[in-house]
Design a protein around this motif. Structure first.
Motif, PDB file in Angstrom:
ATOM      1  N   VAL A  58       0.732  -1.345  -0.045  1.00  0.00           N
ATOM      2  CA  VAL A  58      -0.077  -0.047  -0.024  1.00  0.00           C
ATOM      3  C   VAL A  58       0.692   1.195  -0.102  1.00  0.00           C
ATOM      4  O   VAL A  58       0.517   2.109  -0.751  1.00  0.00           O
ATOM      5  CB  VAL A  58      -0.909   0.169   1.318  1.00  0.00           C
ATOM      6  N   GLU A  59       2.012   1.006   0.772  1.00  0.00           N
ATOM      7  CA  GLU A  59       2.727   2.421   0.803  1.00  0.00           C
ATOM      8  C   GLU A  59       3.301   3.050  -0.621  1.00  0.00           C
ATOM      9  O   GLU A  59       3.519   3.886  -0.890  1.00  0.00           O
ATOM     10  CB  GLU A  59       3.975   2.113   1.927  1.00  0.00           C
ATOM     11  N   ASP A  60       3.946   1.612  -1.143  1.00  0.00           N
ATOM     12  CA  ASP A  60       4.519   1.926  -2.510  1.00  0.00           C
ATOM     13  C   ASP A  60       3.697   2.472  -3.454  1.00  0.00           C
ATOM     14  O   ASP A  60       3.730   3.307  -4.235  1.00  0.00           O
ATOM     15  CB  ASP A  60       5.176   0.735  -3.126  1.00  0.00           C
ATOM     16  N   TRP A  61       2.404   1.978  -3.295  1.00  0.00           N
ATOM     17  CA  TRP A  61       1.249   2.384  -4.258  1.00  0.00           C
ATOM     18  C   TRP A  61       1.110   3.865  -4.093  1.00  0.00           C
ATOM     19  O   TRP A  61       0.955   4.632  -4.842  1.00  0.00           O
ATOM     20  CB  TRP A  61      -0.236   1.492  -3.998  1.00  0.00           C
ATOM     21  N   LEU A  62       0.928   4.078  -2.683  1.00  0.00           N
ATOM     22  CA  LEU A  62       0.637   5.691  -2.517  1.00  0.00           C
ATOM     23  C   LEU A  62       1.445   6.741  -3.074  1.00  0.00           C
ATOM     24  O   LEU A  62       1.363   7.581  -3.503  1.00  0.00           O
ATOM     25  CB  LEU A  62       0.706   5.753  -0.851  1.00  0.00           C
ATOM     26  N   TRP A  63       2.894   6.399  -3.058  1.00  0.00           N
ATOM     27  CA  TRP A  63       3.897   7.183  -3.476  1.00  0.00           C
ATOM     28  C   TRP A  63       4.059   7.028  -5.000  1.00  0.00           C
ATOM     29  O   TRP A  63       4.302   8.048  -5.608  1.00  0.00           O
ATOM     30  CB  TRP A  63       5.350   6.593  -3.015  1.00  0.00           C
ATOM     31  N   ARG A  64       3.773   6.002  -5.745  1.00  0.00           N
ATOM     32  CA  ARG A  64       3.756   5.770  -7.051  1.00  0.00           C
ATOM     33  C   ARG A  64       2.611   6.497  -7.697  1.00  0.00           C
ATOM     34  O   ARG A  64       2.720   7.398  -8.551  1.00  0.00           O
ATOM     35  CB  ARG A  64       4.003   4.145  -7.505  1.00  0.00           C
ATOM     36  N   ARG A  65       1.407   6.106  -7.244  1.00  0.00           N
ATOM     37  CA  ARG A  65       0.218   6.438  -7.660  1.00  0.00           C
ATOM     38  C   ARG A  65      -0.222   8.075  -7.485  1.00  0.00           C
ATOM     39  O   ARG A  65      -0.623   8.811  -8.175  1.00  0.00           O
ATOM     40  CB  ARG A  65      -1.218   5.486  -7.248  1.00  0.00           C
ATOM     41  N   GLY A  66       0.481   8.297  -6.420  1.00  0.00           N
ATOM     42  CA  GLY A  66      -0.035   9.503  -5.677  1.00  0.00           C
ATOM     43  C   GLY A  66       0.848  10.818  -6.387  1.00  0.00           C
ATOM     44  O   GLY A  66       0.144  11.879  -5.954  1.00  0.00           O
ATOM     45  N   ARG A  67       1.700  10.631  -7.186  1.00  0.00           N
ATOM     46  CA  ARG A  67       2.416  11.545  -7.891  1.00  0.00           C
ATOM     47  C   ARG A  67       1.719  12.735  -8.536  1.00  0.00           C
ATOM     48  O   ARG A  67       1.022  12.064  -9.560  1.00  0.00           O
ATOM     49  CB  ARG A  67       3.524  11.009  -8.668  1.00  0.00           C
ATOM     50  N   ASN A  68       1.566  13.909  -8.244  1.00  0.00           N
ATOM     51  CA  ASN A  68       0.488  14.816  -8.876  1.00  0.00           C
ATOM     52  C   ASN A  68      -0.833  14.324  -9.173  1.00  0.00           C
ATOM     53  O   ASN A  68      -1.568  14.917  -9.748  1.00  0.00           O
ATOM     54  CB  ASN A  68       1.147  15.222 -10.115  1.00  0.00           C
ATOM     55  N   LEU A  69      -1.253  13.456  -8.286  1.00  0.00           N
ATOM     56  CA  LEU A  69      -2.662  13.219  -8.469  1.00  0.00           C
ATOM     57  C   LEU A  69      -3.698  14.063  -8.138  1.00  0.00           C
ATOM     58  O   LEU A  69      -4.817  14.191  -8.659  1.00  0.00           O
ATOM     59  CB  LEU A  69      -2.957  11.796  -7.365  1.00  0.00           C
TER      60      LEU A  69
END
Length: 198
Positions: free
Chosen positions: A79-90
């Motif tokens: 979940v943590e890796d997803w947040l950082w990857r997907r969250g970029r400029n979301l």
């Protein structure tokens, strides 16, 4: 409306001091996507790993993009890796989606009509639904808003679903980490400025 869209609307409509940081909001939006995907059975949690599910198709365009972006091979993504990857400029993506749906307009100051204005929400059913969810203290939206830095007048009830609680905890941890990085950079910048003043 989806939870991320409701969160985006609340972030634009509810006054917050200090203002909400786009990075914090983006991490919370990525968490909101996971929570909606869990609800649609498009993803399940194995510990803290996101395992793509075989649930029904997601009808929301951005949630469909999120589902397509899931890592579909073991050991999967945390979940943590997803947040950082997907969250970029979301936050910019969701702001653009509200504009494309005709839910916002640009307000231009009268004394500077040439200046780029800020997007403001128009009155709409989507806005009313998001604010109803917010004012009712709905636990998931309240927890995500709190993580993003939007302060409500009351504490939301606890979230009963363990998977959702895991995602919310990961969002809070990621936002705290981002705030620590910001503080460290501010301290380094202040130290650098002091060297040049000496």
């Amino acid at each position: 409306m989806s939870t991320p869209q409701d969160l985006m609307i609340v972030s634009m409509d509810v006054p917050s001091s200090p203002p909400v940081e786009p990075g914090d909001l983006s991490l919370a939006l990525a968490g909101a996507e996971v929570i909606d995907l869990l609800g649609a059975r498009a993803v399940t949690l194995d510990g803290e790993r996101l395992v793509p599910g075989s649930g029904p198709a997601v009808s929301d365009h951005l949630l469909d993009q999120a589902a397509s972006a899931l890592v579909d091979q073991a050991p999967y993504e945390s979940v943590e890796d997803w947040l950082w990857r997907r969250g970029r400029n979301l936050s910019s993506v969701y702001r653009g989606a509200l504009r494309a749906a005709g839910l916002t307009a640009v307000s231009r100051p009268r004394w500077r009509p040439w200046a780029a204005g800020e997007p403001v929400l128009l009155d709409s059913a989507a806005r009313r639904e998001a604010l109803d969810r917010w004012t009712s203290g709905e636990p998931v939206l309240s927890a995500l808003a709190s993580a993003a830095g939007i302060r409500g007048e009351r504490t939301a009830a606890e979230v009963g679903d363990d998977a959702v609680a895991t995602v919310l905890a990961a969002v809070h941890d990621a936002v705290e980490e981002l705030q620590s990085v910001r503080q460290r950079k501010d301290i380094e910048k202040a130290a650098f400025d002091n060297i040049w003043r000496a």
